[in-house]
Every structure is written in structure tokens, then in C-alpha cells.
Design a protein around this motif. Structure first.
Motif, mmCIF file in Angstrom:
data_model
loop_
_atom_site.group_PDB
_atom_site.id
_atom_site.type_symbol
_atom_site.label_atom_id
_atom_site.label_comp_id
_atom_site.label_asym_id
_atom_site.label_seq_id
_atom_site.Cartn_x
_atom_site.Cartn_y
_atom_site.Cartn_z
ATOM 1 N N TYR A 260 0.823 -1.216 0.000
ATOM 2 C CA TYR A 260 0.000 0.000 0.000
ATOM 3 C C TYR A 260 0.855 1.263 0.000
ATOM 4 N N VAL A 266 -4.266 -2.626 -2.318
ATOM 5 C CA VAL A 266 -4.663 -3.362 -1.119
ATOM 6 C C VAL A 266 -5.088 -4.763 -1.515
ATOM 7 N N ILE A 356 -9.452 3.682 2.533
ATOM 8 C CA ILE A 356 -8.676 2.492 2.870
ATOM 9 C C ILE A 356 -9.596 1.486 3.536
ATOM 10 N N GLN A 360 -7.028 -3.122 6.094
ATOM 11 C CA GLN A 360 -5.733 -2.460 6.024
ATOM 12 C C GLN A 360 -5.482 -1.633 7.276
#
Length: 413
Positions: A260, A266, A356, A360
Motif C-alpha cells: 500500500y 490493497v 482504505i 488495512q
């Protein structure tokens, strides 16, 4: 009238079928005609391509002449390798001319095929071929490399299982200026591609900032690559989807964070449908041309028979184990999809509206206590270093020696 002719000039006249000068000197005599038999004029040679043969209601064969346009198309198709350019010709004419050239099997000729394809690609671009699928067809790739390089408007190229290795000539074509702004999807999985091969592939992009500008999908699955290649992918600014299944990537918090931070990708919890082989097809005017190449290649003895002969020959020389290891390391077409039971490891770039993913964020939260452990180890090393400083100095290494990590860092520039 004779006064109009200069004195020093020569005047020719034709009289009674004979060409004479003014002074009655014969320049060319006609061939003597034999009186024993009558001479008939030679009949005009007619080509079957200039007529359309059909049957009427009574079953009688009848023919009608083709139009002058169709006859011209047929003539140009036979001599397309002598044409300089087809720019500004309408697409309707281009389609008919390409079909006529394909019918003449001009593209299958290795001498005239590349030139003919280059003429059409320069004039019509992605209409000739927008997607090319050569999955597990490496003999076709090696035999038709010159023709494949003429397709400079490809948007999707599937070279999975083509045994490219680390130094194939197709790499220079992928990063050339001809495919700079067109190629969007690239499948190079199952090609025994290592870290060095991917470094060579991306070297022109990292050095000259040109090549694969619009690449959005990259398939690197089933290749012996490690996590070190992530830094080579940072030059692909528009990369949206990445497949590293069957590689030496180990899924974990460190890999997720590194991927990332460097590429903005991701991990996908589910396999992405965009990497399915059923999506990739050969599309364009030249679709049947590729099929013609494959039919011609099928006339050659099959590769399995060649491998059996190689095995028997090497068995005779006592190298059966060596060749079996080589063949197993570079498999041919996958026989069953069930053998492909490896876990899919797909990455994608999240859209800005979603942000995000929570996975993550949790991974980064788990990574937070790790620096304390690292700091503790650093303190231990500092204390050990202070003790070693009190001891007499040992032999120093020359500053000119570089480690493997330093060399890789220099190669990245």
C-alpha cells in the motif's frame, strides 16, 4: 508538310503494315505469315476470379462478371506488400481489402505478411487487432514474432505460459514507443520470470519514464518472484489490479503495508473476476489471421512428441533425471484446472470514495507495537557496540565493497 520537318531530323511512316523511313529503309519487318494455314487471333485469357458462378432454377451453370471495384480489391490484395500506405482510405474499403488479403493467405507468408500487416496497422490501428490471446501458445509466439510486433494498438495482451524467461525479445516491444499509450492489460504469468526479469522489463520505464503509461492490469502469477519486485512496480503509476498468486509473496501485515505504501494497492478478500482467462479473447480484423497461423503451426509435429523424443535421447545418454527436472520446472498447458489449487492473491487500488479498507487499518494497528521491540533490540545492539568499542579495534573492511542490498538499491535508480 515536309517543309515543317527539320532537315537533320528523321521521319518515320507506316504504310501497308510496315514501318519505314523517308528514304525507304525498313526498320522492322513483320513476321512472315504462312499461307498453308489460317491464323486466328489469340483468345483473351479470362480469370475465374473475375466472374461469379451460380446455378439457375433449371440447374444450369451460369456466370456473371464481377464489378470493377471487386476486381480492383482482388488485385490490390494480391499485391498489398507493394502498397506504401492506406492512410485516409475509408474503413469500409479497409475491411473489404483486409478480408480479400486474408483470403489470399498473404498474411501467412512470412516474407510478405509483416509488411502487409504493417500497412493495415498504420492506417487503421486498433481496428486490426485490439486484443491478442496467446496463452500457452509459445510456439506461435516464437514463429510469428515479426508479425506480432506490427500490432502496435493492442489494449490487452495475454502471454501466460509462453516461456518468456528473463530475457525475451518481446520485453523490448512491450516497453517501446509503439505500445506506450495503448496497452492496458498484460498477462505474463507462468513464464519462469524472476526478480531479474521484472527488473529488466521495467528498466526502460524507470530510467526514461516512458513505456506502459496506461497499464492498469498486470498478471505475474505462477512466477518465482519475491517481494523485492514491489519497488520495480512503483513506476507503473496507473496500475489498478495486480495478481501475484503462486509466487513467493507471503501474505501478512508487512506485505500489506509495503504494497500500500509503495503502490497504493490493497489485498482483495475475494478473487477478482478481471483475472479470469475467459475474459481474454483475440478481437479484431486479424482474429482469423491468428487462427490461420495456428492451423499452419499444427501441421508441425506436436510438442509432446518432440519432448518424448528428447526424453528418449537424453535417457540414452544417462540424463533422464536432468531433463525431467527441466520439463517439470517449465510445465506446458495445464491439463486440469483442479491442479491449480493455489490460493489467489489479488491486489486492487481502492476508489477514493471508499478510502482504505478496514482490513488495512487493522493491519497497520497491529504493526504499531512492533517499533518498541525494534527499539529494544537497538538498545541491546548499542550496549554491545559500546562494549566492543573498548576492545582493540579489529580488521576493517574496505568501503569499496558493496552488499547485495546496496547493488539492488543502485539498480533501482
Amino acid at each position: 508538310m515536309c517543309s515543317l520537318v527539320p532537315d537533320n531530323s528523321t521521319l518515320y511512316i507506316r504504310e501497308g503494315g510496315q514501318l519505314r523511313r523517308v528514304n525507304d529503309i525498313v526498320l522492322a519487318e513483320p513476321k512472315p505469315v504462312s499461307s498453308c494455314r489460317r491464323t486466328k487471333p489469340l483468345p483473351m485469357l479470362l480469370k475465374k476470379e473475375h466472374f461469379i458462378f451460380t446455378y439457375n432454377a433449371k440447374g444450369n451453370l451460369q456466370y456473371s462478371p464481377r464489378s470493377l471495384f471487386d476486381i480492383s480489391i482482388q488485385f490490390i490484395a494480391e499485391n498489398i506488400h507493394h502498397v506504401d500506405s492506406l492512410l485516409d482510405f475509408p474503413e469500409q474499403i479497409g475491411v473489404k481489402l483486409f478480408a480479400a488479403t486474408e483470403e489470399k493467405c498473404v498474411f501467412s507468408n512470412q516474407e510478405t505478411g509483416p509488411k502487409a500487416l504493417q500497412v493495415f496497422n498504420d492506417a487503421y490501428g486498433d481496428m486490426v487487432l485490439t486484443s491478442l490471446c496467446l496463452r500457452n501458445r509459445f510456439p506461435l509466439l516464437s514463429e510469428r514474432m515479426c508479425e506480432i510486433k506490427t500490432f502496435h494498438s493492442l489494449k490487452s495482451l495475454d502471454l501466460f505460459g509462453c516461456r518468456l524467461g528473463d530475457s525475451h525479445e518481446i520485453f523490448l516491444h512491450l516497453t517501446s514507443s509503439s505500445l506506450t499509450g495503448s496497452l492496458v492489460e498484460l498477462f505474463i504469468g507462468g513464464n519462469c520470470l524472476s526478480d531479474i526479469g521484472l527488473q529488466r522489463l521495467t528498466a526502460p520505464i524507470r530510467m526514461f519514464k516512458k513505456g506502459l503509461d496506461n497499464l492498469q492490469l498486470l498478471d505475474l502469477s505462477d512466477n518465482p518472484i519475491s517481494e523485492r519486485v514491489i519497488r520495480y512496480l512503483t513506476c507503473l503509476s496507473n496500475l489498478q489490479n495486480l495478481d501475484v498468486s503462486g509466487t513467493n509473496f507471503k501474505l501478512g501485515p508487512v506485505l500489506k503495508k509495503t504494497m500500500y505504501d509503495l503502490t497504493g494497492l490493497v489485498v482483495s478478500e475475494k478473487p477478482l473476476d478481471i483475472f479470469e482467462h475467459s475474459r481474454c479473447k483475440t478481437e479484431g480484423w486479424a482474429e482469423h489471421v491468428v487462427n490461420q497461423w495456428e492451423r499452419i503451426a499444427s501441421q508441425v509435429p506436436k510438442l509432446k512428441k518432440i519432448e518424448d523424443s528428447r526424453k528418449s535421447a537424453l535417457r540414452f545418454f544417462g540424463r533422464q533425471k536432468f531433463i525431467s527436472d527441466v520439463l517439470n520446472s517449465m510445465p506446458l498447458v495445464r491439463q486440469n484446472e483442479d491442479e491449480d489449487a493455489t490460493e489467489k492473491l489479488h491486489f486492487y487500488k481502492p476508489t477514493p470514495k471508499h478510502g482504505i479498507p478496514k482490513v488495512q487499518v487493522n493491519d497497520t494497528a497491529e504493526d504499531s507495537p512492533k517499533p518498541s521491540c525494534l527499539n529494544a533490540r537497538k538498545r541491546q545492539r548499542q550496549t554491545e557496540g559500546s562494549e566492543t568499542r573498548r576492545s582493540p579495534p579489529g580488521k576493517r573492511f574496505s568501503s569499496s565493497t558493496l552488499t547485495a542490498a546496496d547493488k539492488d538499491m543502485l539498480d533501482s535508480y
